[in-house]
Design a protein around this motif. Structure first.
Motif, PDB file in Angstrom:
ATOM      1  N   LEU A  20       0.799  -1.224   0.000  1.00  0.00           N
ATOM      2  CA  LEU A  20       0.000   0.000   0.000  1.00  0.00           C
ATOM      3  C   LEU A  20       0.833   1.275   0.000  1.00  0.00           C
ATOM      4  CD1 LEU A  20      -2.740  -1.060   2.573  1.00  0.00           C
ATOM      5  CD2 LEU A  20      -2.945  -0.976   0.089  1.00  0.00           C
ATOM      6  N   TRP A  21       1.991   1.263   0.660  1.00  0.00           N
ATOM      7  CA  TRP A  21       2.764   2.484   0.793  1.00  0.00           C
ATOM      8  C   TRP A  21       3.960   2.540  -0.140  1.00  0.00           C
ATOM      9  CZ3 TRP A  21       1.471   6.704   3.677  1.00  0.00           C
ATOM     10  CH2 TRP A  21       0.352   6.559   4.486  1.00  0.00           C
ATOM     11  N   GLN A  33       4.648   0.424  -2.909  1.00  0.00           N
ATOM     12  CA  GLN A  33       4.232   0.292  -4.303  1.00  0.00           C
ATOM     13  C   GLN A  33       3.041   1.176  -4.654  1.00  0.00           C
ATOM     14  OE1 GLN A  33       3.718  -3.945  -4.884  1.00  0.00           O
ATOM     15  NE2 GLN A  33       5.795  -4.054  -5.703  1.00  0.00           N
ATOM     16  N   ARG A  34       2.445   1.802  -3.672  1.00  0.00           N
ATOM     17  CA  ARG A  34       1.328   2.735  -3.847  1.00  0.00           C
ATOM     18  C   ARG A  34       0.170   2.121  -4.636  1.00  0.00           C
ATOM     19  NH1 ARG A  34       2.516   7.910  -2.252  1.00  0.00           N
ATOM     20  NH2 ARG A  34       4.704   8.341  -1.947  1.00  0.00           N
ATOM     21  N   ARG A  35      -0.206   0.930  -4.258  1.00  0.00           N
ATOM     22  CA  ARG A  35      -1.332   0.247  -4.894  1.00  0.00           C
ATOM     23  C   ARG A  35      -2.620   0.665  -4.200  1.00  0.00           C
ATOM     24  NH1 ARG A  35       0.378  -2.000  -9.659  1.00  0.00           N
ATOM     25  NH2 ARG A  35       2.477  -2.757  -9.308  1.00  0.00           N
ATOM     26  N   PRO A  36      -3.711   0.787  -4.941  1.00  0.00           N
ATOM     27  CA  PRO A  36      -4.977   1.160  -4.307  1.00  0.00           C
ATOM     28  C   PRO A  36      -5.545   0.016  -3.467  1.00  0.00           C
ATOM     29  CG  PRO A  36      -5.277   0.826  -6.655  1.00  0.00           C
ATOM     30  CD  PRO A  36      -3.814   0.719  -6.390  1.00  0.00           C
ATOM     31  N   ILE A  37      -6.306   0.383  -2.478  1.00  0.00           N
ATOM     32  CA  ILE A  37      -6.919  -0.609  -1.591  1.00  0.00           C
ATOM     33  C   ILE A  37      -7.921  -1.465  -2.358  1.00  0.00           C
ATOM     34  CG2 ILE A  37      -8.368  -0.894   0.460  1.00  0.00           C
ATOM     35  CD1 ILE A  37      -7.068   1.627   1.569  1.00  0.00           C
ATOM     36  N   LEU A  38      -8.558  -0.918  -3.360  1.00  0.00           N
ATOM     37  CA  LEU A  38      -9.579  -1.638  -4.107  1.00  0.00           C
ATOM     38  C   LEU A  38      -9.033  -2.396  -5.317  1.00  0.00           C
ATOM     39  CD1 LEU A  38     -12.432   1.012  -3.968  1.00  0.00           C
ATOM     40  CD2 LEU A  38     -12.100  -0.996  -2.522  1.00  0.00           C
ATOM     41  N   SER A  39      -7.722  -2.606  -5.400  1.00  0.00           N
ATOM     42  CA  SER A  39      -7.181  -3.371  -6.522  1.00  0.00           C
ATOM     43  C   SER A  39      -7.486  -4.860  -6.336  1.00  0.00           C
ATOM     44  CB  SER A  39      -5.675  -3.140  -6.659  1.00  0.00           C
ATOM     45  OG  SER A  39      -4.995  -3.735  -5.591  1.00  0.00           O
ATOM     46  N   ALA A  40      -7.312  -5.628  -7.397  1.00  0.00           N
ATOM     47  CA  ALA A  40      -7.678  -7.048  -7.369  1.00  0.00           C
ATOM     48  C   ALA A  40      -6.766  -7.874  -6.467  1.00  0.00           C
ATOM     49  CB  ALA A  40      -7.645  -7.605  -8.787  1.00  0.00           C
ATOM     50  N   LEU A  65      -5.189  -7.077  13.713  1.00  0.00           N
ATOM     51  CA  LEU A  65      -5.394  -5.682  14.107  1.00  0.00           C
ATOM     52  C   LEU A  65      -4.409  -4.751  13.413  1.00  0.00           C
ATOM     53  CD1 LEU A  65      -6.087  -6.091  17.923  1.00  0.00           C
ATOM     54  CD2 LEU A  65      -7.719  -5.481  16.126  1.00  0.00           C
ATOM     55  N   CYS A  66      -3.177  -5.197  13.242  1.00  0.00           N
ATOM     56  CA  CYS A  66      -2.174  -4.399  12.533  1.00  0.00           C
ATOM     57  C   CYS A  66      -2.595  -4.199  11.076  1.00  0.00           C
ATOM     58  CB  CYS A  66      -0.820  -5.078  12.629  1.00  0.00           C
ATOM     59  SG  CYS A  66       0.522  -4.149  11.892  1.00  0.00           S
ATOM     60  N   ILE A  67      -3.099  -5.245  10.442  1.00  0.00           N
ATOM     61  CA  ILE A  67      -3.580  -5.139   9.064  1.00  0.00           C
ATOM     62  C   ILE A  67      -4.724  -4.147   8.979  1.00  0.00           C
ATOM     63  CG2 ILE A  67      -4.819  -6.397   7.258  1.00  0.00           C
ATOM     64  CD1 ILE A  67      -3.182  -8.884   8.140  1.00  0.00           C
ATOM     65  N   ALA A  68      -5.696  -4.279   9.860  1.00  0.00           N
ATOM     66  CA  ALA A  68      -6.844  -3.365   9.850  1.00  0.00           C
ATOM     67  C   ALA A  68      -6.405  -1.926  10.093  1.00  0.00           C
ATOM     68  CB  ALA A  68      -7.865  -3.793  10.894  1.00  0.00           C
ATOM     69  N   GLY A  69      -5.463  -1.733  10.995  1.00  0.00           N
ATOM     70  CA  GLY A  69      -4.978  -0.385  11.284  1.00  0.00           C
ATOM     71  C   GLY A  69      -4.246   0.240  10.109  1.00  0.00           C
ATOM     72  N   ILE A  70      -3.367  -0.522   9.470  1.00  0.00           N
ATOM     73  CA  ILE A  70      -2.623   0.027   8.335  1.00  0.00           C
ATOM     74  C   ILE A  70      -3.550   0.342   7.172  1.00  0.00           C
ATOM     75  CG2 ILE A  70      -0.875  -0.517   6.590  1.00  0.00           C
ATOM     76  CD1 ILE A  70       0.628  -2.063   8.755  1.00  0.00           C
ATOM     77  N   VAL A  71      -4.511  -0.525   6.909  1.00  0.00           N
ATOM     78  CA  VAL A  71      -5.465  -0.265   5.816  1.00  0.00           C
ATOM     79  C   VAL A  71      -6.323   0.954   6.151  1.00  0.00           C
ATOM     80  CG1 VAL A  71      -7.457  -1.207   4.587  1.00  0.00           C
ATOM     81  CG2 VAL A  71      -5.448  -2.633   4.962  1.00  0.00           C
ATOM     82  N   ALA A  72      -6.747   1.088   7.395  1.00  0.00           N
ATOM     83  CA  ALA A  72      -7.559   2.246   7.784  1.00  0.00           C
ATOM     84  C   ALA A  72      -6.755   3.543   7.692  1.00  0.00           C
ATOM     85  CB  ALA A  72      -8.094   2.053   9.202  1.00  0.00           C
ATOM     86  N   ALA A  77      -6.379   4.387   3.993  1.00  0.00           N
ATOM     87  CA  ALA A  77      -7.621   4.931   3.442  1.00  0.00           C
ATOM     88  C   ALA A  77      -7.846   6.361   3.923  1.00  0.00           C
ATOM     89  CB  ALA A  77      -8.794   4.044   3.845  1.00  0.00           C
ATOM     90  N   LEU A  78      -7.543   6.636   5.170  1.00  0.00           N
ATOM     91  CA  LEU A  78      -7.709   7.988   5.703  1.00  0.00           C
ATOM     92  C   LEU A  78      -6.756   8.970   5.036  1.00  0.00           C
ATOM     93  CD1 LEU A  78      -9.130   9.750   7.846  1.00  0.00           C
ATOM     94  CD2 LEU A  78      -7.254   9.178   9.384  1.00  0.00           C
ATOM     95  N   VAL A  79      -5.511   8.571   4.848  1.00  0.00           N
ATOM     96  CA  VAL A  79      -4.534   9.452   4.192  1.00  0.00           C
ATOM     97  C   VAL A  79      -4.946   9.731   2.757  1.00  0.00           C
ATOM     98  CG1 VAL A  79      -2.158   9.547   3.344  1.00  0.00           C
ATOM     99  CG2 VAL A  79      -2.614   8.893   5.703  1.00  0.00           C
TER     100      VAL A  79
END
Length: 128
Positions: free
Chosen positions: A54-55, A57-64, A109-116, A119-121
């Motif tokens: 996510l950071w 490679q800057r891939r979108p959260i909604l990618s396949a 929880l770490c996964i959920a936190g990083i994704v959240a 998404a917020l950024v």
């Protein structure tokens, strides 16, 4: 799909290297350094996959590939590495099982936190 295979092969290699680094440097570190390195080693599957995908490679959260690389791969790897660890290490009954559940939940929880946070950024960048 090539990134799915890359992360699947890269994660075990980095995980083993992280634990080898921890085992050989634990005597020379202060207590705070030991705790920091141990926390990184336990959360390495979630950190490597999510931050790398996510950071870096800057891939979108909604990618396949995101559901596999960011969610499934770290959690499956955590379960498999804990099962392998039981066979190569000591089994202490319920204490080992509770430890494995704690490691799994902390990675989730770490996964959920990083994704959240990601998404917020990205949402704040779009609102500018």
């Amino acid at each position: 799909m090539k990134y799915c295979a890359l992360y699947t092969l890269l994660l075990p290699l980095v995980y083993v290297l992280g634990w080898v680094l921890f085992r050989y440097t634990v005597e020379s570190l202060p207590p705070a350094g030991i705790l920091t390195l141990l926390l990184i080693c336990y959360l390495l599957p979630a950190l490597l996959c999510n931050i790398g995908w996510l950071w870096v490679q800057r891939r979108p959260i909604l990618s396949a590939e995101t559901p596999y690389i960011c969610f499934a791969l770290p959690l499956i790897f955590t379960v498999v590495s804990n099962i392998v660890g039981v066979y190569f290490g000591e089994y202490d009954g319920i204490n080992t099982i509770i430890g494995h559940v704690i490691i799994f939940v902390s990675n989730a929880l770490c996964i959920a936190g990083i994704v959240a946070i990601t998404a917020l950024v990205w949402l704040l960048k779009r609102c500018r």
